[in-house]
Structures are given as structure tokens and as C-alpha cells.
Design a protein around this motif. Sequence first.
Motif, PDB file in Angstrom:
ATOM      1  N   LEU A   3       0.854  -1.182   0.000  1.00  0.00           N
ATOM      2  CA  LEU A   3       0.000   0.000   0.000  1.00  0.00           C
ATOM      3  C   LEU A   3       0.891   1.233   0.000  1.00  0.00           C
ATOM      4  O   LEU A   3       1.782   1.353   0.846  1.00  0.00           O
ATOM      5  CB  LEU A   3      -0.903   0.019   1.237  1.00  0.00           C
ATOM      6  N   THR A   4       0.662   2.131  -0.925  1.00  0.00           N
ATOM      7  CA  THR A   4       1.448   3.358  -0.981  1.00  0.00           C
ATOM      8  C   THR A   4       0.557   4.545  -0.643  1.00  0.00           C
ATOM      9  O   THR A   4      -0.528   4.692  -1.213  1.00  0.00           O
ATOM     10  CB  THR A   4       2.072   3.548  -2.381  1.00  0.00           C
ATOM     11  N   SER A  18      -0.814   6.498   7.291  1.00  0.00           N
ATOM     12  CA  SER A  18       0.095   5.350   7.196  1.00  0.00           C
ATOM     13  C   SER A  18       0.270   4.679   8.551  1.00  0.00           C
ATOM     14  O   SER A  18       0.162   3.447   8.683  1.00  0.00           O
ATOM     15  CB  SER A  18       1.471   5.804   6.677  1.00  0.00           C
ATOM     16  N   GLN A  19       0.541   5.484   9.561  1.00  0.00           N
ATOM     17  CA  GLN A  19       0.789   4.958  10.900  1.00  0.00           C
ATOM     18  C   GLN A  19      -0.449   4.283  11.484  1.00  0.00           C
ATOM     19  O   GLN A  19      -0.375   3.188  12.057  1.00  0.00           O
ATOM     20  CB  GLN A  19       1.247   6.089  11.815  1.00  0.00           C
ATOM     21  N   VAL A  82       3.057  -4.085   3.470  1.00  0.00           N
ATOM     22  CA  VAL A  82       4.059  -3.012   3.487  1.00  0.00           C
ATOM     23  C   VAL A  82       3.331  -1.716   3.141  1.00  0.00           C
ATOM     24  O   VAL A  82       2.685  -1.621   2.094  1.00  0.00           O
ATOM     25  CB  VAL A  82       5.186  -3.258   2.468  1.00  0.00           C
ATOM     26  N   ILE A  83       3.420  -0.745   4.041  1.00  0.00           N
ATOM     27  CA  ILE A  83       2.797   0.557   3.812  1.00  0.00           C
ATOM     28  C   ILE A  83       3.907   1.568   3.546  1.00  0.00           C
ATOM     29  O   ILE A  83       4.761   1.801   4.405  1.00  0.00           O
ATOM     30  CB  ILE A  83       1.953   0.998   5.020  1.00  0.00           C
ATOM     31  N   VAL A  84       3.896   2.153   2.363  1.00  0.00           N
ATOM     32  CA  VAL A  84       4.952   3.091   1.975  1.00  0.00           C
ATOM     33  C   VAL A  84       4.461   4.524   2.188  1.00  0.00           C
ATOM     34  O   VAL A  84       3.502   4.965   1.555  1.00  0.00           O
ATOM     35  CB  VAL A  84       5.370   2.897   0.506  1.00  0.00           C
ATOM     36  N   LEU A 103      -2.129  -1.029  -4.254  1.00  0.00           N
ATOM     37  CA  LEU A 103      -3.121   0.032  -4.097  1.00  0.00           C
ATOM     38  C   LEU A 103      -2.430   1.295  -3.603  1.00  0.00           C
ATOM     39  O   LEU A 103      -1.640   1.245  -2.672  1.00  0.00           O
ATOM     40  CB  LEU A 103      -4.195  -0.402  -3.087  1.00  0.00           C
ATOM     41  N   SER A 104      -2.746   2.427  -4.241  1.00  0.00           N
ATOM     42  CA  SER A 104      -2.231   3.718  -3.796  1.00  0.00           C
ATOM     43  C   SER A 104      -3.358   4.512  -3.156  1.00  0.00           C
ATOM     44  O   SER A 104      -4.482   4.530  -3.657  1.00  0.00           O
ATOM     45  CB  SER A 104      -1.647   4.510  -4.972  1.00  0.00           C
TER      46      SER A 104
END
Length: 218
Positions: A3-4, A18-19, A82-84, A103-104
Motif C-alpha cells: 500500500l502506498t 500510514s501509521q 508493506v505501507i509506503v 493500491l495507492s
Amino acid sequence: MILTVISFKGGVGKSTISQNLAVVFAHQGKDVCVLDADKNESSSIWARFRDDDATSVPVYHIGEQGDISKTINQLASKYEIVIVDCPPAIEQVTSKAVAKSDLSLIPVSTTGGGDIWATEKFLEHIELLRSRLDAALPTYFIVNRYEKNVNMHKAYLEALKQHQEVYNVGMMETLVAKRNAYGEANANGLGVLEWDNAKAKKEMNALSKEVYEIASKL
């Protein structure tokens, strides 16, 4: 699952989203990490405030000279999610992260001003990237800091709906309200799931469920 979280500008809640998504997923027992690709290192600083006995949410920082594609691949082999957390700009690192993502997510603050034009410029870049890579690059808005009784915020939602049609972008049904709890939790290295605000917890549980279900079907 990659996930971005992206945005053309700062101050829209990119790192906070994100957090908080990472915290919810971690509490659900999912192996999740955050890749902090922002030179401001907001997520990395947040992680340093987390207590040692808090639910583990590893945060990795990648510098401007790092290979983000390689780093994402490495983390994706170790973690379920993974979260970017990307820089607040159109940079090469952001384009590479989007290209690698399932997914963005674009947090948008409904405060008006020039935000809607900045969002439009960012979506034009996504369209160019889709064309260049010949890839769908699924992208969704997350409405953040929403106040339902403010007319300008309602108008902003209508403008975003128009952008959805033009740029083939989805929108999460969960609206993240403007709440002090998000800033308070963040200052203590926590997510709102770990903070004392029932409404914020409900919002983030709903958002995480929605994000996960959408990304799982792509």
C-alpha cells in the motif's frame, strides 16, 4: 500486499494515515511494516516514541539515494503488508513506489484553498504513469479532517467526485473526521486504536477494513 500513501503536498495527513493503518493491521495480528520514504522522517520519528511493550509496528527509513523498488521487494518478502509513506511531492521515489503497489491511497484534506488544484495536478501525473507503464495502478482518495457541518467541506467532496470520474480514481467510503485524537496519539507514538477516543477508533477500524478488502480483490 503493498500500500502506498501519496500526496502532492504536505499537511494532508499522509504519515498519520500510514501509521494508523499499520497499527490497526498489527493489532489484527497481521505482519505489517511502514517504509518511510519521506525525508522529513515523520513515521520514523513516530516509531521512536512507541513504548517497547507496544504492539510491534516496524518502521524502516530509506534515504534519498536508496533503491526504493529493491527495498519494497525485500520488505514484501518478509511482511504481509508493506505501507509506503511517500514524500509530499511528485518525485521519482513516489513514481517507483506507486508502480510497485497493489493500491495507492491519496489522503485529501477538505479544507479548500489550493488543495483541489494540487490534487488535480497529482492525478494528471498518475495518468501519465499509467500510460507509460501500461498498468491500471489502482488509486483511491481518503477524505481526511472532514467536518460534516462545514459547507466548504461538502463542496470539496463534490469536487472530488468529479475527479473520480475524470481520472478513474476511487474513494473510500470512510470519512476521517477532524479530531484532536489523531495528533495526540501521534505525539505519543501511538495510533488512535491505542488512544482513548471511541469515534476515532471506529473510523480507523472501518478504514482499515475497507482498504484491506479493496486491495485483496485487486
